[in-house]
Structures are given as structure tokens and as C-alpha cells.
Motif scaffolding. Sequence first.
Motif, PDB file in Angstrom:
ATOM      1  N   TYR B 130       0.740  -1.193  -0.151  1.00  0.00           N
ATOM      2  CA  TYR B 130       0.076   0.003   0.062  1.00  0.00           C
ATOM      3  C   TYR B 130       0.575   1.277  -0.092  1.00  0.00           C
ATOM      4  CZ  TYR B 130      -4.305  -2.266   0.260  1.00  0.00           C
ATOM      5  OH  TYR B 130      -5.575  -3.246  -0.447  1.00  0.00           O
ATOM      6  N   MET B 131       2.080   1.216   0.601  1.00  0.00           N
ATOM      7  CA  MET B 131       2.947   2.451   0.672  1.00  0.00           C
ATOM      8  C   MET B 131       3.529   2.663  -0.575  1.00  0.00           C
ATOM      9  SD  MET B 131       2.890   4.287   3.290  1.00  0.00           S
ATOM     10  CE  MET B 131       3.994   5.122   2.887  1.00  0.00           C
ATOM     11  N   GLU B 132       3.554   1.401  -1.686  1.00  0.00           N
ATOM     12  CA  GLU B 132       4.324   1.353  -2.828  1.00  0.00           C
ATOM     13  C   GLU B 132       3.379   2.428  -3.750  1.00  0.00           C
ATOM     14  OE1 GLU B 132       4.786  -2.084  -4.882  1.00  0.00           O
ATOM     15  OE2 GLU B 132       6.358  -1.381  -6.015  1.00  0.00           O
ATOM     16  N   VAL B 133       2.045   1.692  -3.619  1.00  0.00           N
ATOM     17  CA  VAL B 133       1.013   2.520  -4.733  1.00  0.00           C
ATOM     18  C   VAL B 133       0.864   3.821  -4.177  1.00  0.00           C
ATOM     19  CG1 VAL B 133      -0.130   0.703  -6.060  1.00  0.00           C
ATOM     20  CG2 VAL B 133      -0.697   0.910  -3.750  1.00  0.00           C
ATOM     21  N   PHE B 134       0.889   4.069  -2.628  1.00  0.00           N
ATOM     22  CA  PHE B 134       0.394   5.028  -2.015  1.00  0.00           C
ATOM     23  C   PHE B 134      -0.902   5.649  -2.371  1.00  0.00           C
ATOM     24  CE2 PHE B 134       1.613   9.374  -0.489  1.00  0.00           C
ATOM     25  CZ  PHE B 134       2.297   8.790   0.659  1.00  0.00           C
ATOM     26  N   SER B 135      -1.922   4.913  -2.558  1.00  0.00           N
ATOM     27  CA  SER B 135      -3.174   5.563  -2.872  1.00  0.00           C
ATOM     28  C   SER B 135      -4.099   4.371  -2.619  1.00  0.00           C
ATOM     29  CB  SER B 135      -3.358   5.998  -4.091  1.00  0.00           C
ATOM     30  OG  SER B 135      -3.613   5.108  -5.077  1.00  0.00           O
ATOM     31  N   PHE B 136      -5.580   4.661  -2.299  1.00  0.00           N
ATOM     32  CA  PHE B 136      -6.279   3.399  -1.953  1.00  0.00           C
ATOM     33  C   PHE B 136      -6.979   3.477  -3.348  1.00  0.00           C
ATOM     34  CE2 PHE B 136      -5.637   4.443   2.450  1.00  0.00           C
ATOM     35  CZ  PHE B 136      -5.419   3.133   2.725  1.00  0.00           C
ATOM     36  N   THR B 137      -6.618   3.824  -4.490  1.00  0.00           N
ATOM     37  CA  THR B 137      -7.347   3.703  -5.628  1.00  0.00           C
ATOM     38  C   THR B 137      -6.746   2.045  -6.259  1.00  0.00           C
ATOM     39  OG1 THR B 137      -5.643   4.770  -7.069  1.00  0.00           O
ATOM     40  CG2 THR B 137      -7.599   6.170  -6.699  1.00  0.00           C
ATOM     41  N   GLY B 138      -7.879   1.596  -6.806  1.00  0.00           N
ATOM     42  CA  GLY B 138      -7.415  -0.003  -6.908  1.00  0.00           C
ATOM     43  C   GLY B 138      -7.270  -0.451  -5.767  1.00  0.00           C
ATOM     44  N   PHE B 139      -7.996  -0.351  -4.715  1.00  0.00           N
ATOM     45  CA  PHE B 139      -7.686  -0.971  -3.393  1.00  0.00           C
ATOM     46  C   PHE B 139      -7.635  -2.657  -3.494  1.00  0.00           C
ATOM     47  CE2 PHE B 139      -9.336  -2.913   0.667  1.00  0.00           C
ATOM     48  CZ  PHE B 139      -8.622  -2.243   1.414  1.00  0.00           C
ATOM     49  N   PHE B 140      -8.526  -3.261  -4.042  1.00  0.00           N
ATOM     50  CA  PHE B 140      -8.851  -4.535  -4.368  1.00  0.00           C
ATOM     51  C   PHE B 140      -7.691  -5.111  -4.912  1.00  0.00           C
ATOM     52  CE2 PHE B 140     -12.878  -3.443  -2.828  1.00  0.00           C
ATOM     53  CZ  PHE B 140     -12.991  -4.285  -1.757  1.00  0.00           C
ATOM     54  N   ARG B 141      -7.197  -4.367  -6.136  1.00  0.00           N
ATOM     55  CA  ARG B 141      -5.835  -5.055  -6.884  1.00  0.00           C
ATOM     56  C   ARG B 141      -4.868  -5.150  -5.956  1.00  0.00           C
ATOM     57  NH1 ARG B 141      -2.111  -3.902 -10.717  1.00  0.00           N
ATOM     58  NH2 ARG B 141      -1.962  -1.606  -9.905  1.00  0.00           N
ATOM     59  N   THR B 142      -4.755  -4.113  -5.342  1.00  0.00           N
ATOM     60  CA  THR B 142      -3.373  -4.172  -4.150  1.00  0.00           C
ATOM     61  C   THR B 142      -3.554  -5.162  -3.113  1.00  0.00           C
ATOM     62  OG1 THR B 142      -3.238  -1.691  -4.548  1.00  0.00           O
ATOM     63  CG2 THR B 142      -1.809  -2.752  -2.968  1.00  0.00           C
ATOM     64  N   LEU B 143      -4.884  -5.284  -2.627  1.00  0.00           N
ATOM     65  CA  LEU B 143      -5.107  -6.433  -1.647  1.00  0.00           C
ATOM     66  C   LEU B 143      -4.948  -7.739  -2.220  1.00  0.00           C
ATOM     67  CD1 LEU B 143      -6.256  -6.736   0.933  1.00  0.00           C
ATOM     68  CD2 LEU B 143      -8.585  -7.185   0.198  1.00  0.00           C
ATOM     69  N   ILE B 144      -5.246  -7.922  -3.694  1.00  0.00           N
ATOM     70  CA  ILE B 144      -4.958  -9.354  -4.104  1.00  0.00           C
ATOM     71  C   ILE B 144      -3.288  -9.393  -4.305  1.00  0.00           C
ATOM     72  CG2 ILE B 144      -5.098 -10.475  -6.403  1.00  0.00           C
ATOM     73  CD1 ILE B 144      -7.936  -9.371  -6.714  1.00  0.00           C
ATOM     74  N   ARG B 145      -2.839  -8.240  -4.592  1.00  0.00           N
ATOM     75  CA  ARG B 145      -1.110  -8.533  -4.704  1.00  0.00           C
ATOM     76  C   ARG B 145      -0.697  -8.862  -3.268  1.00  0.00           C
ATOM     77  NH1 ARG B 145       1.334  -3.292  -6.535  1.00  0.00           N
ATOM     78  NH2 ARG B 145       3.318  -4.610  -7.051  1.00  0.00           N
ATOM     79  N   VAL B 146      -1.367  -8.103  -2.327  1.00  0.00           N
ATOM     80  CA  VAL B 146      -0.641  -8.626  -0.883  1.00  0.00           C
ATOM     81  C   VAL B 146      -0.795 -10.015  -0.585  1.00  0.00           C
ATOM     82  CG1 VAL B 146      -1.082  -8.202   1.470  1.00  0.00           C
ATOM     83  CG2 VAL B 146      -1.062  -6.300   0.081  1.00  0.00           C
ATOM     84  N   ILE B 147      -2.306 -10.534  -0.886  1.00  0.00           N
ATOM     85  CA  ILE B 147      -2.548 -11.917  -0.427  1.00  0.00           C
ATOM     86  C   ILE B 147      -1.616 -12.901  -1.350  1.00  0.00           C
ATOM     87  CG2 ILE B 147      -4.188 -13.551  -0.491  1.00  0.00           C
ATOM     88  CD1 ILE B 147      -6.298 -11.140   0.062  1.00  0.00           C
ATOM     89  N   PHE B 148      -1.663 -12.782  -2.677  1.00  0.00           N
ATOM     90  CA  PHE B 148      -0.919 -13.445  -3.417  1.00  0.00           C
ATOM     91  C   PHE B 148       0.695 -13.707  -3.145  1.00  0.00           C
ATOM     92  CE2 PHE B 148      -3.714 -14.231  -7.422  1.00  0.00           C
ATOM     93  CZ  PHE B 148      -4.623 -14.636  -6.539  1.00  0.00           C
ATOM     94  N   SER B 149       1.190 -12.551  -2.919  1.00  0.00           N
ATOM     95  CA  SER B 149       2.658 -12.302  -2.595  1.00  0.00           C
ATOM     96  C   SER B 149       2.857 -13.101  -1.180  1.00  0.00           C
ATOM     97  CB  SER B 149       3.038 -10.899  -2.521  1.00  0.00           C
ATOM     98  OG  SER B 149       2.760 -10.368  -3.889  1.00  0.00           O
ATOM     99  N   THR B 150       1.878 -12.547  -0.140  1.00  0.00           N
ATOM    100  CA  THR B 150       1.933 -13.205   1.208  1.00  0.00           C
ATOM    101  C   THR B 150       2.266 -15.069   1.150  1.00  0.00           C
ATOM    102  OG1 THR B 150       0.773 -11.358   1.903  1.00  0.00           O
ATOM    103  CG2 THR B 150       1.401 -13.539   3.526  1.00  0.00           C
ATOM    104  N   ILE B 151       1.392 -15.425  -0.019  1.00  0.00           N
ATOM    105  CA  ILE B 151       1.390 -16.969   0.224  1.00  0.00           C
ATOM    106  C   ILE B 151       2.733 -17.301  -0.456  1.00  0.00           C
ATOM    107  CG2 ILE B 151       0.340 -18.995  -1.225  1.00  0.00           C
ATOM    108  CD1 ILE B 151      -2.341 -17.248  -1.112  1.00  0.00           C
ATOM    109  N   LEU B 152       3.166 -16.599  -1.365  1.00  0.00           N
ATOM    110  CA  LEU B 152       4.359 -16.999  -2.128  1.00  0.00           C
ATOM    111  C   LEU B 152       5.661 -17.014  -1.094  1.00  0.00           C
ATOM    112  CD1 LEU B 152       5.391 -18.460  -4.886  1.00  0.00           C
ATOM    113  CD2 LEU B 152       5.698 -15.997  -5.590  1.00  0.00           C
ATOM    114  N   SER B 153       5.712 -15.584  -0.412  1.00  0.00           N
ATOM    115  CA  SER B 153       6.777 -15.364   0.438  1.00  0.00           C
ATOM    116  C   SER B 153       6.845 -16.376   1.383  1.00  0.00           C
ATOM    117  CB  SER B 153       6.545 -13.980   1.277  1.00  0.00           C
ATOM    118  OG  SER B 153       6.564 -13.074  -0.027  1.00  0.00           O
ATOM    119  N   VAL B 154       5.634 -16.671   2.117  1.00  0.00           N
ATOM    120  CA  VAL B 154       5.511 -17.850   3.500  1.00  0.00           C
ATOM    121  C   VAL B 154       6.016 -19.174   2.756  1.00  0.00           C
ATOM    122  CG1 VAL B 154       4.049 -19.015   4.710  1.00  0.00           C
ATOM    123  CG2 VAL B 154       3.906 -16.578   4.783  1.00  0.00           C
TER     124      VAL B 154
END
Lengths: 281, 167
Positions: B130-154
Motif C-alpha cells: 500500500y505504501m508502494e502504490v501510495f493510494s487507495f485507488t485500486g484498493f482490491f487490486r493491491t489487496l490481491i497483490r498482498v495476499i498472493f505475494s504473502t502466500i508465495l513469500s511464506v
Amino acid sequence: MWSLFRYFYRHHVVILFLFLEIVGFILIFSYNSFQRAGFINSSAHITGNIYDRYSAITDYFNLSIVNRQLAEENARLRESLLAQNRIDDSTSTIAFIKPDSTGSYHFIPARVINNSVNRQHNFITLNKGARHGIRPDMGVLSTQGVAGVVSHVSDSYSVVISMLNIRWNVSAKLKRNNYFGSLTWDGKDYRYALLNEIPFHVDLMEGDTIVTSGFSSIFPEGMPLGIIESFKKEGGDNFYQIRVQLSVDFKAVTYVEVIDNRKRPELDALEKLSNNGKDLD
Amino acid sequence: MARIWIKYLLLYIFVVLVQVLVLNQLQVSGYLNPYFYMLFILLLPVSTPRYLVLLLAFFTGFTIDFFTDTPGLHAAATTLLGYVRTPVLYLVSGRGSDISEYPSLKNNGLRWFLIYSVILVLAHHFFLFYMEVFSFTGFFRTLIRVIFSTILSVFVIVLSQFLIFRE
């Protein structure tokens, strides 16, 4: 007084946490203003070296793609040379342009040593720097088209703002009818960008070629940017929403050329002069 | 004691190199950006003073920032991770139970380590993306990025526990 110290001591973890976060935020916000010379220059020297060695190994894996790209570019260049009748077929088989031709553009070849496509602000690192004549704000072309613009230069490395950076846009036009707009990346897919500011009356077709407009002194006119993939009229807007398929495959950029516009200082000085004149803009 | 510090120094160098030279080069798509370097903070001994955890977290993040040209972004995100680490340690272990000194998979089991790393990585990624995009536009797109990346990172972090840090 003591109680104050005791208070600080008891909460030193929270205070340190907040302090570090504030430092982090200051760094992020100062980045937002795009003036990050200090940070990037210090980093380019140390990290450039590491990336350089690393890419020296990994580049082997891209050789076949690079080979193809270079061959295609050669073919394209030869074709455009022929079109301009600059090759004297009778004398030689080697293409030759007179070195004193009015060309104010000078090209510096460089190799990509680091690149990314998956972030919102993507950068490319090149293995050449100030020593080789590279300065900030020079345009960067790959074999397939426009790749970005140089933002920071150290002695032997330079950092390029990739086309794939949501804070950068490039002045573009339709090759067919010369209407111009600006090409920006929306941060979603590394293969597509958006062309803005094309009004509704313009006649568009899917597959139209988008090239640089040549209005800025960074890129010469007519450098390939991409082709129109789709376009639509959005309600309440005055401009088309145009999706452009970028001509550069940013995942496979390996060799690039940095454009040195010899006449640029002259042009900038002139434009500055006319801006000073009116001040209101 | 000194041996432990050398071990952690090597771990630090290792996670930074893996992050910069392998994972950052994996350009799968904008939706899958695995991060691995937080493992250094995850594995710090439980008895490490909290101020030191914070400083190390900031420093580790800042090292990554150096390589990715994102001043402050990873540093701030990792500092957050360092701050919530201690509460999460106690939360995951449950009240009253004693936590082993080294919060690794081997010492605490897969289930414990999985919950521990998912919570911390999620906090880190949430802040980071969220700090990288620095806006809440496209909130869900960023959320999906967070979730997918978290799964892969873990996944990468847990996998590394099986492959490299077994002893």
C-alpha cells in the motif's frame, strides 16, 4: 525531570519504533518529489558493481533472444537506410552514413545489468555512466523502441526510469495522422500502457502505430512506442481511453542505446528564454 | 556467544543475496512478488532486546532499499514487522507456555512456525504494497497483490527452513 527520563526509558521501544518509522516516511516522501540524487548515486556505486557481475553470468541465458532482436533491428535499419537512398549499391555492401551529416543525435550503446517489471516504479540499471558521456535526462532506446529516460548517473553506472514507472510519461503521437497525446503506464501489466489526451474526433484503428512526438528534446521524432490494442469512449470524458501494446518487451531488454542530443542545450536555452518571457503558462 | 553473532551475520548476508539476486529477478507478474529477507528478523533469538530488533529490522530493510531504489519503503515495512514481532511471538505461543530461544521451524514445529510467519509477513506486505502504490485507488487490486505475494513469500520462507536450516 527524572520522571520524564523514566517515562522515556519505559517507553523506549515505542519511541524508537515511531522514530524509525518517521525516518522511513521522510525517505519515502522525499522520494515522491522525484529528487533522489543523493540516495541513488550512493547506491549505484556499490550495488552497480554487484549487479554488473551477476548479469555477466545471467546474460548467457538471454543470448538467443538478444540475437534475434539485434538481427531484426539490423534488418529494420537497413530497410530505412535503403528508403532514404543512402546506400550506394554499386560501391560497397556495407551500409555507410556520412559522419558529418546534420544528425544532432549521438548514440551510446550500453548493457542492462538490472531491470524489473513487477513494481509500480520500475528502474533499469545500465553498465555505463558519466565516464562514457551519459547525463541525466537522456533518452534510452532498446532495439525494439523506447525504454526510458536516464535519471541518475554515477561514474560508471546509470539508473534509468523505465517506461514502466507510474510517475513517468512520454509525449507520443499517432504515426498515421500525427495527433499527439501522452503515454503513461498504469502499473498493471508490463506489456500495456495507456495513451491519453486523444480527442473523440480523431479517427482511430486497432493496430495503429504510436511513436514519439519529438516535442521533447529527449527522444527524436518517430521512435516506436507501441501499437493500439483497443480503445473506447468512456462516458463523461473528452478523450479516448486507448490501450497500447508496448513495442518493447521489458522482460527481455538486454542491450540499449542512450541518446545524446547534441543540440539539446541550445534547444533548452531557447525554450527557457520564451518561458521567461510570458511566465504565465 | 560470538559464534551466534557470526551465524546471524552470515544469515543476514544470505537473505539479502537471495532476495536481491534471485527473488527480485523473478519477474512473474505484478501480482507475485515474493520477499524472503524478513526471515532474518523472524529468526532472531527471542531474548534479543526489542530496541535491537527494531534497529536490525530497519537496517535490513534499508539494505534492500539500496538495491531496489525505493528509499525508506522496505525499511519502514520491516520496522513495523520488527515492532509486532514480540507481541506475535507471545500470541502464537499462548499464555504460560515457554517459548524456545530460537523461533525456528525445527524448535517449534510446522504449525507454530506457519502461523507465526503468516501473521508477520502479512503485516509487512500489507504495509509495503500500500505504501508502494501510495493510494487507495485500486484498493482490491493491491489487496490481491498482498495476499498472493504473502502466500508465495511464506512458502519460500517455510521451504528454506526445510532445505537449509535443518540443523
